[in-house]
Every structure is written in structure tokens, then in C-alpha cells.
Design a protein around this motif. Structure first.
Motif, PDB file in Angstrom:
ATOM      1  N   GLU A 118       0.828  -1.205   0.000  1.00 27.42           N
ATOM      2  CA  GLU A 118       0.000   0.000   0.000  1.00 27.42           C
ATOM      3  C   GLU A 118       0.866   1.259   0.000  1.00 27.42           C
ATOM      4  O   GLU A 118       0.581   2.222  -0.713  1.00 27.42           O
ATOM      5  CB  GLU A 118      -0.917  -0.004   1.220  1.00 27.42           C
ATOM      6  N   LEU A 119       1.942   1.237   0.805  1.00 26.12           N
ATOM      7  CA  LEU A 119       2.837   2.395   0.833  1.00 26.12           C
ATOM      8  C   LEU A 119       3.611   2.519  -0.479  1.00 26.12           C
ATOM      9  O   LEU A 119       3.745   3.619  -1.034  1.00 26.12           O
ATOM     10  CB  LEU A 119       3.816   2.272   2.003  1.00 26.12           C
ATOM     11  N   ASP A 165       2.791   1.730  -3.414  1.00 26.34           N
ATOM     12  CA  ASP A 165       1.946   2.191  -4.519  1.00 26.34           C
ATOM     13  C   ASP A 165       1.835   3.714  -4.577  1.00 26.34           C
ATOM     14  O   ASP A 165       1.400   4.270  -5.585  1.00 26.34           O
ATOM     15  CB  ASP A 165       0.544   1.581  -4.397  1.00 26.34           C
ATOM     16  N   ARG A 166       2.241   4.396  -3.514  1.00 27.33           N
ATOM     17  CA  ARG A 166       2.152   5.858  -3.490  1.00 27.33           C
ATOM     18  C   ARG A 166       3.374   6.523  -4.134  1.00 27.33           C
ATOM     19  O   ARG A 166       3.386   7.735  -4.334  1.00 27.33           O
ATOM     20  CB  ARG A 166       2.033   6.363  -2.045  1.00 27.33           C
ATOM     21  N   PHE A 167       4.410   5.729  -4.429  1.00 30.26           N
ATOM     22  CA  PHE A 167       5.663   6.304  -4.908  1.00 30.26           C
ATOM     23  C   PHE A 167       6.067   5.709  -6.252  1.00 30.26           C
ATOM     24  O   PHE A 167       5.889   4.510  -6.494  1.00 30.26           O
ATOM     25  CB  PHE A 167       6.785   6.048  -3.892  1.00 30.26           C
ATOM     26  N   ARG A 168       6.628   6.563  -7.102  1.00 30.24           N
ATOM     27  CA  ARG A 168       7.192   6.078  -8.362  1.00 30.24           C
ATOM     28  C   ARG A 168       8.516   5.372  -8.079  1.00 30.24           C
ATOM     29  O   ARG A 168       9.213   5.672  -7.116  1.00 30.24           O
ATOM     30  CB  ARG A 168       7.432   7.252  -9.305  1.00 30.24           C
ATOM     31  N   SER A 171       9.225   2.536  -6.940  1.00 25.31           N
ATOM     32  CA  SER A 171       9.310   1.884  -5.634  1.00 25.31           C
ATOM     33  C   SER A 171       9.197   0.371  -5.786  1.00 25.31           C
ATOM     34  O   SER A 171       8.717  -0.139  -6.801  1.00 25.31           O
ATOM     35  CB  SER A 171       8.207   2.392  -4.712  1.00 25.31           C
ATOM     36  N   GLN A 224       7.877  12.914   6.979  1.00 26.61           N
ATOM     37  CA  GLN A 224       6.805  11.925   7.043  1.00 26.61           C
ATOM     38  C   GLN A 224       7.334  10.537   7.392  1.00 26.61           C
ATOM     39  O   GLN A 224       6.627   9.730   8.000  1.00 26.61           O
ATOM     40  CB  GLN A 224       6.068  11.875   5.700  1.00 26.61           C
ATOM     41  N   TYR A 225       8.601  10.276   7.005  1.00 25.47           N
ATOM     42  CA  TYR A 225       9.213   8.968   7.266  1.00 25.47           C
ATOM     43  C   TYR A 225      10.562   9.185   7.959  1.00 25.47           C
ATOM     44  O   TYR A 225      11.619   9.118   7.325  1.00 25.47           O
ATOM     45  CB  TYR A 225       9.386   8.185   5.962  1.00 25.47           C
TER      46      TYR A 225
END
Length: 240
Positions: free
Chosen positions: A186-187, A189-192, A194, A230-231
Motif C-alpha cells: 500500500e505504501l 503504490d504511493r511512490f514512483r 518503488s 513523514q518517514y
């Protein structure tokens, strides 16, 4: 005369033996001990140090490091005091103390009871108590759910061990690690660019989310700086 020559000869051999042992010890090839409960590779030892009569064998560098033992935490009484790194201790930061790992090491700490995990930066020395392997900041302990317990059994994994950077410059930024693949996916999928990478630690499988494709460490570090808000546990990794 013979007695005098005999004494001189004995003193010569005694000095030679002492010199050899000292030389080997100073090069880190003699007398050093593997930390209790640790499995590691590529270790280079620095000078040992002694606290309360116990000698600790500090690591100057190490490629891989895993350790199991008790974790404790320290909080308000030490807040604002200088650490071994020269930084002031911040009980709300994600830091920790370790007796032997190089300062600046990024360590994945996993509570064996709750299965929670955090990533902390080693910036201090301790805990100088037999059986304990790491002293967490208050926030680190709170995120593991161990503040009320005080002591709990954990596993440690070094994430940024010393390694040779590849000549062609392939670097990635690890954002987070999960025990469930669905959460990692899920995480990711938010980043190119990855990917999710499986890793085994002490027989358990974990899923790490990496953003790949950085041609230099500098580019990866810049990206890490942008996402660290955020991370906060993000780290740069040199890929094979």
C-alpha cells in the motif's frame, strides 16, 4: 659475567614478547570479543573502553550486525544532557545508546513480545549494565509499547553497516519496514520507482519499501531529506 649476560638476554626476550602483544592488540587483531548475543560480519574494532571495571569492545565499523537481548529506556532525568556523540539528549527523538555500535548507526529494534519495531539512530554509549543491549529514548520505548515494562527482550538489526559503494552508483531510499506485505504494498503504490523487498530477521519475514533509481548517494540523500518529515526512519542504501 655469565649471570649478567643471562639477565640481559631474559630482559630482551621479555621486552620482545611485550612489544609483539601490544602491537597485535593495537591493530585490533588480538584480544577483542564479539558482543554478547551478536552475530556480525566485516567487523573492525576500535580501542576498547572501561566503565565500572567492565571492558567494552567498541566497533569502529561493521558490515552486518544482529543482536538479541534486553532493552531499557532513559527519559526526563537525562533530557538535555550531552551524549557521547556531542549532541544533547532529546527524549522525544528517535535515538538510542549502544555499548559498541558506531555512533550514527541506524538500528531496527523489534520488541519480541509486541512485535512492534522502530528505527533509531545510535548517538550515545550504554547501557552499561550486564545483559542489556540498548537504551532507547522515551519516544522509541513508547512506540515499542515498553515504557511501563521498563525492560523487555528485543532484537537489533544494523541497517546502514559499512559497505563498498558500487562503482556505477545504484542507490535507494528505504522508507519503512512492515511485518505484513499488504501494508508495504500500500505504501509502495504511493511512490514512483518503488519496490517491496522481503527480508528475514531471526526467522521472521519483513517487507521493506524502497524507492530506487538514484544515480548517486547525494541524490538519494536529498530525496531522503524531503521525505524524512513523514518517514523519519528513512535511510539511504547502496544497492549491489
Amino acid at each position: 659475567m655469565k649471570t649478567s649476560r643471562l639477565i640481559s638476554l631474559c630482559l630482551f626476550f621479555l621486552a620482545a614478547c611485550t612489544s609483539t602483544s601490544h602491537s597485535e592488540y593495537s591493530r585490533g587483531t588480538y584480544g577483542y570479543k564479539v558482543p554478547e548475543g551478536a552475530v556480525m560480519s566485516g567487523a573492525v574494532f576500535d580501542r576498547p573502553y572501561t566503565v565500572r571495571g567492565i571492558t567494552y569492545y567498541r566497533l569502529k565499523s561493521v558490515k552486518s550486525f544482529n543482536q538479541t537481548g534486553l532493552a531499557s529506556w532513559y527519559g526526563r532525568q537525562e533530557h538535555g544532557k550531552l551524549t557521547a556523540s556531542g549532541e544533547r539528549y532529546n527524549m522525544y527523538a528517535m535515538t538510542a545508546a549502544h555499548k559498541q555500535l558506531p555512533l550514527g548507526s541506524k538500528v531496527l529494534v523489534r520488541c519480541m513480545e509486541t512485535n512492534r519495531e522502530v528505527i533509531v539512530t545510535i548517538n550515545d554509549r550504554g547501557p552499561h549494565v550486564p545483559g542489556r543491549v540498548i537504551d532507547l529514548s522515551y519516544t522509541g520505548a513508547a512506540k515499542l509499547g515498553i515504557v511501563d515494562k521498563g525492560l523487555t527482550k528485543v532484537t537489533l538489526e544494523l541497517l546502514n553497516g559499512e559497505e563498498t559503494e558500487p562503482a556505477d552508483g545504484h542507490f535507494s531510499v528505504q522508507l519503512a519496514s512492515f511485518s505484513m506485505k499488504a501494508n508495504a504494498r500500500e505504501l509502495a503504490d504511493r511512490f514512483r520507482n518503488s519496490k517491496v523487498v522481503a527480508a528475514y530477521v531471526n526467522g521472521r519475514q519483513y517487507f521493506r519499501v524502497k524507492v530506487t533509481g538514484f544515480a548517486s548517494r547525494g541524490a538519494a540523500e536529498n530525496y531522503k531529506s524531503r521525505v524524512s518529515g513523514q518517514y523519519p526512519g528513512a535511510l539511504v542504501i547502496a544497492e549491489d
